[in-house]
Design a protein around this motif. Structure first.
Motif, mmCIF file in Angstrom:
data_model
loop_
_atom_site.group_PDB
_atom_site.id
_atom_site.type_symbol
_atom_site.label_atom_id
_atom_site.label_comp_id
_atom_site.label_asym_id
_atom_site.label_seq_id
_atom_site.Cartn_x
_atom_site.Cartn_y
_atom_site.Cartn_z
ATOM 1 N N ASP A 14 0.731 -1.201 0.100
ATOM 2 C CA ASP A 14 0.046 0.010 -0.005
ATOM 3 C C ASP A 14 0.744 1.336 0.021
ATOM 4 O O ASP A 14 0.300 2.306 0.517
ATOM 5 N N GLY A 15 2.106 1.142 -0.462
ATOM 6 C CA GLY A 15 2.884 2.450 -0.443
ATOM 7 C C GLY A 15 3.419 2.877 0.856
ATOM 8 O O GLY A 15 3.877 4.026 1.054
ATOM 9 N N LYS A 16 2.952 1.943 1.925
ATOM 10 C CA LYS A 16 3.125 2.616 3.398
ATOM 11 C C LYS A 16 4.300 1.542 4.071
ATOM 12 O O LYS A 16 4.810 1.966 5.159
ATOM 13 N N GLU A 17 4.322 0.280 3.587
ATOM 14 C CA GLU A 17 4.900 -0.627 4.468
ATOM 15 C C GLU A 17 6.126 -1.243 3.646
ATOM 16 O O GLU A 17 5.650 -2.021 2.652
ATOM 17 N N LEU A 18 7.467 -1.255 4.088
ATOM 18 C CA LEU A 18 8.342 -1.801 3.297
ATOM 19 C C LEU A 18 9.004 -2.808 3.903
ATOM 20 O O LEU A 18 9.243 -2.982 5.162
ATOM 21 N N HIS A 19 8.988 -4.031 3.094
ATOM 22 C CA HIS A 19 9.665 -5.497 3.659
ATOM 23 C C HIS A 19 10.969 -5.554 2.885
ATOM 24 O O HIS A 19 11.075 -5.584 1.661
ATOM 25 N N VAL A 20 12.329 -5.695 3.718
ATOM 26 C CA VAL A 20 13.400 -6.108 2.936
ATOM 27 C C VAL A 20 13.741 -7.530 3.387
ATOM 28 O O VAL A 20 13.820 -7.608 4.832
ATOM 29 N N LEU A 21 14.062 -8.437 2.437
ATOM 30 C CA LEU A 21 14.517 -9.641 2.908
ATOM 31 C C LEU A 21 15.838 -10.253 2.450
ATOM 32 O O LEU A 21 16.348 -9.665 1.554
ATOM 33 N N ALA A 22 16.438 -11.361 3.423
ATOM 34 C CA ALA A 22 17.718 -11.634 2.815
ATOM 35 C C ALA A 22 17.632 -13.059 2.373
ATOM 36 O O ALA A 22 18.323 -13.642 1.746
ATOM 37 N N ARG B 79 19.125 -20.214 7.777
ATOM 38 C CA ARG B 79 19.021 -19.246 8.772
ATOM 39 C C ARG B 79 19.050 -18.045 7.818
ATOM 40 O O ARG B 79 19.893 -17.906 7.084
ATOM 41 N N SER B 80 18.026 -17.139 8.040
ATOM 42 C CA SER B 80 18.049 -15.925 7.287
ATOM 43 C C SER B 80 17.054 -15.042 8.183
ATOM 44 O O SER B 80 16.625 -15.153 9.130
ATOM 45 N N PHE B 81 16.742 -13.821 7.642
ATOM 46 C CA PHE B 81 16.397 -12.705 8.393
ATOM 47 C C PHE B 81 15.537 -11.828 7.169
ATOM 48 O O PHE B 81 15.729 -11.656 6.157
ATOM 49 N N GLY B 82 14.560 -11.359 7.773
ATOM 50 C CA GLY B 82 13.914 -10.197 7.001
ATOM 51 C C GLY B 82 13.321 -9.052 7.908
ATOM 52 O O GLY B 82 13.111 -9.311 9.208
ATOM 53 N N VAL B 83 13.126 -7.731 7.550
ATOM 54 C CA VAL B 83 12.635 -6.668 8.312
ATOM 55 C C VAL B 83 11.484 -5.943 7.716
ATOM 56 O O VAL B 83 11.615 -6.049 6.602
ATOM 57 N N SER B 84 10.687 -5.450 8.299
ATOM 58 C CA SER B 84 9.644 -4.474 7.823
ATOM 59 C C SER B 84 9.713 -3.188 8.362
ATOM 60 O O SER B 84 9.898 -3.066 9.750
ATOM 61 N N THR B 85 9.225 -2.278 7.740
ATOM 62 C CA THR B 85 9.523 -0.727 8.472
ATOM 63 C C THR B 85 8.163 0.036 7.659
ATOM 64 O O THR B 85 7.750 -0.170 6.699
ATOM 65 N N ARG B 86 7.782 1.058 8.527
ATOM 66 C CA ARG B 86 6.716 1.966 8.288
ATOM 67 C C ARG B 86 7.124 3.575 7.975
ATOM 68 O O ARG B 86 6.511 4.507 7.842
ATOM 69 N N GLN B 87 8.491 3.508 8.138
ATOM 70 C CA GLN B 87 9.185 4.834 7.985
ATOM 71 C C GLN B 87 9.060 5.469 6.732
ATOM 72 O O GLN B 87 9.365 5.078 5.690
ATOM 73 N N PRO B 88 8.141 6.403 6.570
ATOM 74 C CA PRO B 88 7.918 7.459 5.409
ATOM 75 C C PRO B 88 9.053 7.613 4.284
ATOM 76 O O PRO B 88 8.679 7.075 3.341
#
Length: 374
Positions: free
Chosen positions: A98-106, A118-127
């Motif tokens: 929705d143009g509001k939440e970014l998910h970056v994955l390894a 073993r891996s990781f991912g993170v999500s952020t709503r920082q505009p």
């Protein structure tokens, strides 16, 4: 911010995020064989969500699996765009809701990466960070040059070397690193400089040369993570290798969420405690003169590909529900399992032989001042 830890969390966080989309999904695909992720994308289309998939022009398995994926998505109403072929690989792994939440994955959307690595991912709503990721996605989709506008979005080959150099150089106490192969000379030099400055540098994975002590995780590793001083982290798709920094599209993120970083550090510490030393110091290499047949014999005893594949299937089916597989797409994952099993067997065989040789010499394998780092 939210954290995904694989293989513990599985596909559920990804499916949940895709299922919550109300207006749009922008997703980059390098490798995919998880049919439930495909289904989540097509379900979103049926809900009226605009879904755009930016698909890599190729990967190590060739382009046929990707072209089949594109055809299936187009048939279901997904807007499919293919990356250019100007770079060696388009290897980034991210999606935007929705143009509001970014998910970056390894990790990729594959059984091997999600169920057995073993891996990781993170999500952020920082505009500002989300906006920058949207800009990158649209530039790559339209095949126009991307100009970095936010130093926390680490993009190869645009700003990755510069930002990762600054990030590592800023370490004062600790650098905890997951990396499948550190090989870039400048970063190897920088890491050794940090060691000489008293920074505790620990690496789970591999590093070129014999100057940095590393450990081998007793499971497949598919992560590129750097944890700095307990409060900052980098997570992304790029290893500290020249090709991944300079001739491939790779995407990562630098963040300063202390609770998330502490969680990741706790996972690292647990992994470190169960991992075996993977790099043999030069002093040990000088006493090792094992015949090739002896190495081959030990390697043959170590290889157990069938067990690895059975473990994959157990992970896939342990949730009590049927998950349809895409056989042709799974083939590359199987090949990778075989390659990794052979590689790990060779590493372990050499370690055994070095240990055996060390018993017959007074030369210490690890200088006393370095014991704490192993």
């Amino acid at each position: 911010m939210k954290l995904i830890v694989q293989p513990e969390d599985g596909a559920e966080p990804i499916l949940r995020a895709l299922g919550q989309a109300k207006k749009s999904i922008q997703i980059m695909i390098f490798r995919i064989d998880r049919s439930e992720v495909e289904r989540a994308l097509t379900d979103a289309v049926e809900r009226g969500v605009s879904v755009q998939a930016l698909v890599a022009f190729t990967n190590s398995g060739g382009d046929k699996p990707l072209r089949r994926f594109e055809a299936r998505m187009l048939e279901k109403g997904v807007t499919v765009t293919r990356t250019a072929n100007d770079l060696l690989r388009y290897h980034g792994k991210m999606f935007i809701i929705d143009g509001k939440e970014l998910h970056v994955l390894a990790f990729n959307f594959s059984h091997m990466d999600i169920a057995l690595s073993r891996s990781f991912g993170v999500s952020t709503r920082q505009p500002k960070l989300v906006s920058e990721a949207v800009k990158l996605f649209e530039c790559d989709a339209k095949r126009i040059p991307y100009k970095a506008g936010n130093s926390d979005l680490v993009v190869s080959p645009v700003n990755a070397r510069e930002q990762l150099t600054k990030f590592i150089a800023g370490a004062k106490k600790h650098l905890l690193i997951y990396d499948m192969k550190i090989a870039d000379r400048a970063f190897l030099k920088l890491l050794n400089e940090k060691v000489s400055q008293g920074v505790d540098v620990r690496i789970i994975g591999r590093a070129a040369g014999a100057s940095l002590f590393t450990r081998t995780l007793p499971m497949r590793l598919h992560a590129r993570v750097i944890l700095r001083d307990g409060h900052s982290a980098f997570l992304g798709s790029q290893s500290l290798r020249k090709m991944e920094l300079e001739v491939r599209r790779e995407i990562g993120m630098i963040f300063h969420d202390e609770p998330i970083v502490k969680h990741m550090a706790a996972v690292f510490d647990k992994d470190w405690s169960i991992s075996a030393p993977a790099v043999v110091p030069e002093a040990a290499l000088s006493i090792l003169d094992a015949p090739a047949k002896k190495v081959a014999k030990v390697v043959a005893k170590r290889i157990n590909v069938a067990e690895k594949l059975e473990e994959v299937l157990d992970r896939v089916t342990d949730r009590g529900r049927e998950i349809p597989l895409e056989p042709k797409e799974v083939v590359e994952s199987v090949r990778e399992a075989v390659r990794n099993e052979v590689r790990d067997a060779v590493v372990q065989a050499v370690q055994e032989l070095v240990t055996e040789a060390a018993k017959n010499t007074e030369t210490p394998l690890i200088p006393p001042e370095n014991h704490a780092k192993t």
